[in-house]
Design a protein around this motif. Structure first.
Motif, PDB file in Angstrom:
ATOM      1  N   LEU A 153       0.870  -1.177   0.000  1.00 53.45           N
ATOM      2  CA  LEU A 153       0.000   0.000   0.000  1.00 53.45           C
ATOM      3  C   LEU A 153       0.904   1.223   0.000  1.00 53.45           C
ATOM      4  N   LEU A 154       0.746   2.086  -1.012  1.00 57.55           N
ATOM      5  CA  LEU A 154       1.669   3.195  -1.210  1.00 57.55           C
ATOM      6  C   LEU A 154       1.052   4.532  -0.814  1.00 57.55           C
ATOM      7  N   PRO A 155       1.811   5.375  -0.096  1.00 50.50           N
ATOM      8  CA  PRO A 155       1.315   6.717   0.258  1.00 50.50           C
ATOM      9  C   PRO A 155       1.002   7.569  -0.962  1.00 50.50           C
ATOM     10  N   ALA A 156       1.626   7.266  -2.100  1.00 50.82           N
ATOM     11  CA  ALA A 156       1.379   8.050  -3.309  1.00 50.82           C
ATOM     12  C   ALA A 156      -0.002   7.765  -3.902  1.00 50.82           C
ATOM     13  N   LYS A 157      -0.637   6.661  -3.508  1.00 49.76           N
ATOM     14  CA  LYS A 157      -1.917   6.294  -4.097  1.00 49.76           C
ATOM     15  C   LYS A 157      -3.055   6.223  -3.088  1.00 49.76           C
ATOM     16  N   LEU A 158      -2.747   6.194  -1.796  1.00 51.54           N
ATOM     17  CA  LEU A 158      -3.785   6.125  -0.763  1.00 51.54           C
ATOM     18  C   LEU A 158      -3.474   7.142   0.332  1.00 51.54           C
ATOM     19  N   ARG A 159      -4.502   7.633   0.977  1.00 57.42           N
ATOM     20  CA  ARG A 159      -4.314   8.556   2.089  1.00 57.42           C
ATOM     21  C   ARG A 159      -4.951   7.986   3.343  1.00 57.42           C
ATOM     22  N   ARG A 160      -4.482   8.437   4.496  1.00 58.11           N
ATOM     23  CA  ARG A 160      -5.117   8.044   5.755  1.00 58.11           C
ATOM     24  C   ARG A 160      -6.457   8.763   5.875  1.00 58.11           C
ATOM     25  N   SER A 161      -7.491   8.057   6.237  1.00 59.13           N
ATOM     26  CA  SER A 161      -8.831   8.653   6.283  1.00 59.13           C
ATOM     27  C   SER A 161      -8.959   9.721   7.357  1.00 59.13           C
ATOM     28  N   ASP A 162      -8.082   9.702   8.369  1.00 57.82           N
ATOM     29  CA  ASP A 162      -8.141  10.743   9.415  1.00 57.82           C
ATOM     30  C   ASP A 162      -7.225  11.911   9.110  1.00 57.82           C
ATOM     31  N   GLY A 163      -6.601  11.929   7.932  1.00 64.50           N
ATOM     32  CA  GLY A 163      -5.740  13.035   7.544  1.00 64.50           C
ATOM     33  C   GLY A 163      -4.310  12.924   8.021  1.00 64.50           C
ATOM     34  N   THR A 164      -3.979  11.905   8.776  1.00 70.62           N
ATOM     35  CA  THR A 164      -2.612  11.723   9.271  1.00 70.62           C
ATOM     36  C   THR A 164      -1.666  11.461   8.098  1.00 70.62           C
ATOM     37  N   VAL A 165      -0.507  12.081   8.124  1.00 74.10           N
ATOM     38  CA  VAL A 165       0.498  11.877   7.074  1.00 74.10           C
ATOM     39  C   VAL A 165       1.216  10.545   7.312  1.00 74.10           C
ATOM     40  N   TRP A 166       1.384   9.780   6.263  1.00 68.27           N
ATOM     41  CA  TRP A 166       2.179   8.551   6.365  1.00 68.27           C
ATOM     42  C   TRP A 166       3.106   8.466   5.161  1.00 68.27           C
ATOM     43  N   THR A 167       4.275   7.883   5.341  1.00 66.09           N
ATOM     44  CA  THR A 167       5.311   7.920   4.306  1.00 66.09           C
ATOM     45  C   THR A 167       5.869   6.540   3.949  1.00 66.09           C
ATOM     46  N   GLU A 168       5.689   5.552   4.779  1.00 64.63           N
ATOM     47  CA  GLU A 168       6.284   4.241   4.529  1.00 64.63           C
ATOM     48  C   GLU A 168       5.255   3.278   3.941  1.00 64.63           C
ATOM     49  N   PRO A 169       5.600   2.566   2.855  1.00 63.14           N
ATOM     50  CA  PRO A 169       4.681   1.561   2.299  1.00 63.14           C
ATOM     51  C   PRO A 169       4.371   0.470   3.318  1.00 63.14           C
ATOM     52  N   LEU A 211      -7.783   3.736   5.429  1.00 59.90           N
ATOM     53  CA  LEU A 211      -7.256   4.285   4.181  1.00 59.90           C
ATOM     54  C   LEU A 211      -8.378   4.626   3.200  1.00 59.90           C
ATOM     55  N   MET A 212      -8.086   5.590   2.315  1.00 60.10           N
ATOM     56  CA  MET A 212      -8.997   5.958   1.229  1.00 60.10           C
ATOM     57  C   MET A 212      -8.193   6.024  -0.070  1.00 60.10           C
ATOM     58  N   SER A 213      -8.874   5.722  -1.198  1.00 51.83           N
ATOM     59  CA  SER A 213      -8.188   5.622  -2.497  1.00 51.83           C
ATOM     60  C   SER A 213      -8.500   6.790  -3.419  1.00 51.83           C
ATOM     61  N   ASP A 214      -8.764   7.982  -2.855  1.00 53.49           N
ATOM     62  CA  ASP A 214      -9.177   9.111  -3.698  1.00 53.49           C
ATOM     63  C   ASP A 214      -8.035  10.066  -4.013  1.00 53.49           C
ATOM     64  N   VAL A 215      -6.811   9.531  -4.100  1.00 54.59           N
ATOM     65  CA  VAL A 215      -5.659  10.369  -4.434  1.00 54.59           C
ATOM     66  C   VAL A 215      -5.567  10.493  -5.952  1.00 54.59           C
ATOM     67  N   VAL A 216      -5.557  11.727  -6.453  1.00 56.29           N
ATOM     68  CA  VAL A 216      -5.457  11.985  -7.886  1.00 56.29           C
ATOM     69  C   VAL A 216      -3.976  12.057  -8.279  1.00 56.29           C
ATOM     70  N   LEU A 217      -3.604  11.328  -9.308  1.00 57.42           N
ATOM     71  CA  LEU A 217      -2.212  11.293  -9.747  1.00 57.42           C
ATOM     72  C   LEU A 217      -1.925  12.445 -10.700  1.00 57.42           C
ATOM     73  N   ARG A 218      -0.776  13.068 -10.522  1.00 63.05           N
ATOM     74  CA  ARG A 218      -0.425  14.244 -11.336  1.00 63.05           C
ATOM     75  C   ARG A 218      -0.216  13.892 -12.805  1.00 63.05           C
ATOM     76  N   ASP A 219       0.187  12.654 -13.076  1.00 64.85           N
ATOM     77  CA  ASP A 219       0.441  12.287 -14.474  1.00 64.85           C
ATOM     78  C   ASP A 219      -0.830  11.851 -15.200  1.00 64.85           C
ATOM     79  N   ARG A 220      -1.985  12.036 -14.578  1.00 57.49           N
ATOM     80  CA  ARG A 220      -3.261  11.686 -15.192  1.00 57.49           C
ATOM     81  C   ARG A 220      -4.126  12.940 -15.263  1.00 57.49           C
TER      82      ARG A 220
END
Length: 780
Positions: free
Chosen positions: A386-402, A417-426
């Protein structure tokens, strides 16, 4: 070093042909079958359309070499079946022991009796490439592995066989077991070996061989599921695309250029495999691949894919829509449009929103990635982590390690976790929730439309989507009926994200199987499930344990500079671990190595010298660079090495060698033929070839189109049989066996090329004929 001797020109043909008389004849009927698996399923329907296929057994046809066992018994070598790698996978390579009851005047039955069948096999694993039956402990050989064309019996009772796909010289014991790796022929003009277009140690045929192995394993374990191949689009021949040398774009210091022609769509279709390339987002690329005849495409842009499929003119009448049903849906029986990770160009990947958009745009298959959690549940994620670049913590907490998927449980994943992270290359990607996904999340008890879904959630969502448009809030939508119907038949293509190069990174194939099958079975959707993977071991597991589920082999070549990458590249200095132990000849393609022997131009002749110390092997045709010299190679049996080579001039550059035989005085008999059949003006002759000093003497022994039949032996073949009567002829396309039983007696046999050949009676299948000839002048 070995010596090259140039051939002298052939002696002029005598005005008075050498005398030759027919003294015996036997027929092996074209429809003769031996026990075995059904065969001939991949022969084109246009060939002999009235002949039912597959055959109910193994045809005894394609006799390519004879060896005398004394008396009227012979060993008869069969070829690869139907002439090509792609149509002969269901033909079992073998040698038959036969007895001929010769027709002699009014006596004898003229029949050929089958006494024993010796299957050829490689149980000790000497072959360094994937074969059809790689996963069968006996490793029987098939017509997709080799094309045997010549044979000699050594003094120690072992068999040497020459074949065309390498071309190779193969050594078997008397029971048909391969004794050693295949022997390459030396190139007489360079420090290299000879290679044909079907050369198995090149990438060019590796993908087809791997697919054959997967299909054969499925049949062996009772699987009824289909096998597909899904290559990166740049691996498709004719795509016009090139692969990068490295994923990171670095200097390719240790890798040769990548080949862009590993998957020939038409070739795979003839072999019975559908090709569905990934990931195709450009409209122009879609059009090119559609024109090549792909069975489907996997795309991040379902809206673009639907538009190109809808516009495609499959029948060439100038109008599109040929791949659509009357209601405007894509006809899944003709084309499989797959939404890659849902609709990755329009919404975050592997999300309910993405799958809703894929369905809205008419995709026939939802393609998705599966990992397995600590509690054994199949969940959607492209990477094993699970990658921080594609998922975010649902409580807004920052996480950096897969986080390894195998280390978390489903409840934690969907709560945290939530999967609503928009990728910059899309640039077209949006995280806006859609109506059906939002409503489903509420009904399912999920935190939101972008809660990371399990595979079970996806199956439930498809049902919910269908009900939404069939009887729910979407029933009034203009496309409600079409969308509701699509939800009933849409397939789910689950890709296992196992990494065999890092065994501890993911769960084992059995755990993937159990998790995926549990989700599909509980949903009552096994009939709509297909499993795909870069990992061949996972697909083998599916075939063993879910015999009705289709499987797809993914192929990719995006190497990383550290080794590994996708599944073709070697990993940390060892062959790719992705193919369940089968070798992949990474970036060894014929574009760089060269194919210096033409297709079907390999070892057509093979014989033992009179002293029993050497073999002589003959290529079928001159090299592709022109001329009419055909090369022969001497092989030292004691040293097990090629020792010499020389060339012989054919009478015409369009001619070919049909067979080779030894004589009692150290010379050779060479059968030379043209490509005619059912034509009494054809060229089919046997010559005596003898090396003399710095050259080769070649003299006519018998014209097989003009053999005296004073006893009327051939009349039993029937009044309509061409080439019978006072002058007997062999008007066959390929005559591939000649044996000298003594100084005055030859036995000749044709390869009847079932179901392609014709000969004596136009429009009828050609039998295999054993012909005994008495020469007027002794050979030695």
């Amino acid at each position: 070093m070995w010596t090259l001797l140039l051939a002298l020109s052939a002696a002029p043909l005598q005005e008075d042909r050498p005398a030759a008389r027919l003294t015996g004849h036997g027929v092996l009927p074209a429809r003769t079958l031996a026990p075995g698996a059904p065969s001939g399923a991949r022969v084109a329907p246009s060939v002999a359309p009235a002949l039912p296929r597959p055959f109910d057994g193994q045809p005894v046809q394609g006799v390519s070499a004879l060896v005398s066992l004394g008396g009227d018994e012979f060993l008869a070598l069969l070829d690869n079946g139907y002439g090509a790698l792609e149509n002969s996978a269901d033909f079992e390579l073998c040698v038959h022991r036969v007895r001929v009851d010769w027709r002699r005047g009014v006596g004898g039955r003229g029949e050929v009796e089958l006494l024993e069948r010796v299957p050829l096999r490689d149980p000790d694993g000497h072959l360094g490439f994937a074969i059809q039956h790689s996963f069968d402990p006996e490793r029987p050989l098939s017509g997709a592995d080799f094309d045997p064309e010549s044979m000699a019996l050594a003094p120690d009772g072992t068999l040497w066989i020459g074949e065309e796909f390498g071309p190779f010289l193969l050594h078997f014991d008397a029971t048909g077991v391969l004794l050693a790796p295949p022997l390459h022929l030396p190139d007489p003009f360079a420090r290299d070996v000879l290679r044909s277009p079907q050369y198995p140690f090149a990438e060019d045929t590796a993908a087809l061989r791997m697919a054959n192995a997967l299909r054969a394993h499925g049949l062996r374990v009772g699987s009824t599921g289909e096998v597909r191949v899904s290559p990166d689009r740049a691996l498709v021949k004719g795509s016009g695309l090139e692969l990068p040398s490295r994923r990171d774009g670095g200097d390719p210091v240790h890798l040769p250029p990548a080949s862009s022609a590993l998957v020939d769509v038409a070739l795979f279709a003839r072999a019975g495999f559908e090709v569905v390339p990934y990931t195709v987002n450009d409209a122009g690329e879609m059009d090119r691949l559609l024109a090549l005849g792909v069975a489907g495409l996997i795309s991040d842009s379902p809206d673009v894919l639907y538009a190109r499929v809808a516009a495609f003119d499959a029948d060439g009448d100038g109008r599109g829509g040929d791949l659509l049903l009357p209601d405007g849906s894509i006809d899944a029986a003709r084309f499989d449009a797959q939404g890659h990770r849902g609709a990755r160009d329009l919404a975050p990947e592997n999300t309910l929103v993405g799958f809703e958009l894929a369905l809205d745009h008419g995709m026939t298959t939802l393609e998705l990635d599966v990992g397995v959690t600590a509690d054994g549940v199949a969940v959607l994620c492209h990477e094993p982590e699970l990658l921080p670049a594609k998922l975010r913590r649902s409580d807004g907490t920052v996480w950096t390690e897969p986080l390894a998927i195998r280390g978390v449980e489903l409840a934690w994943l969907q709560a945290e976790l939530m999967s609503d992270v928009v990728l910059r290359d899309r640039p077209r990607q949006s995280a806006e929730a859609t109506d059906v996904a939002r409503a489903f999340a509420v009904a399912r008890g999920l935190k939101g439309a972008y809660t990371p879904p399990s595979l079970a959630d996806v199956f439930a969502f498809v049902d919910f989507y269908g009900a939404w448009y069939r009887e729910g809030p979407g029933a009034s939508h203009p496309e409600a009926a079409r969308r509701a119907a699509l939800a009933r038949r849409v397939r789910v293509h689950a890709e296992t994200k196992r990494d065999p190069g890092e065994p501890g990174r993911t769960v084992e194939p059995s755990a993937f199987f159990e998790a995926i099958l549990a989700a599909a079975r509980d949903a009552g959707a096994l009939d709509r499930l297909r499993v795909q993977s870069f990992d061949l071991a996972t697909l083998l597991e599916v075939q063993r344990r879910a015999p009705g589920v289709d499987v797809t082999l993914l192929l990719g070549d995006f190497p990383s500079s550290a080794g590994g990458g996708t599944n073709l590249q070697s990993h940390r200095g060892v062959p790719s671990p992705w193919f369940a132990g089968l070798p992949w000849p990474y970036r060894r393609d014929l574009g760089r190595m060269g194919a210096n022997v033409g297709q079907s131009a390999g070892l057509e002749g093979l014989c033992l010298t009179a002293d029993g110390e050497r073999l002589v092997a003959a290529l079928e045709r001159p090299f592709a660079d022109g001329g009419r010299s055909v090369w022969l190679f001497e092989f030292d049996l004691m040293a097990e090495a090629f020792a010499d080579a020389f060339s012989v001039l054919l009478e015409d550059e369009r001619h070919a060698v049909g067979a080779l035989a030894g004589t009692g005085d150290g010379a050779f008999l060479l059968l030379e033929r043209d490509n005619t059949e059912h034509d009494l003006a054809g060229f089919k002759r046997v010559y005596r070839v003898e090396r003399r000093g710095d050259g080769v003497d070649k003299r006519l022994v018998v014209d097989l189109m003009r053999i005296d039949d004073p006893d009327g032996i051939s009349v039993y073949l029937g009044e309509g049989a061409l080439g019978t009567g006072a002058t007997f002829a062999m008007p066959f396309w390929t005559i591939e066996s000649v044996v000298a039983l003594g100084p005055n007696t030859l036995v000749i046999a044709n390869d009847n090329n079932l179901p392609f050949g014709a000969g004596r009676v136009a429009g009828e299948l050609q039998d295999t004929e054993f012909v005994r000839i008495e020469l007027g002048t002794p050979l030695w």
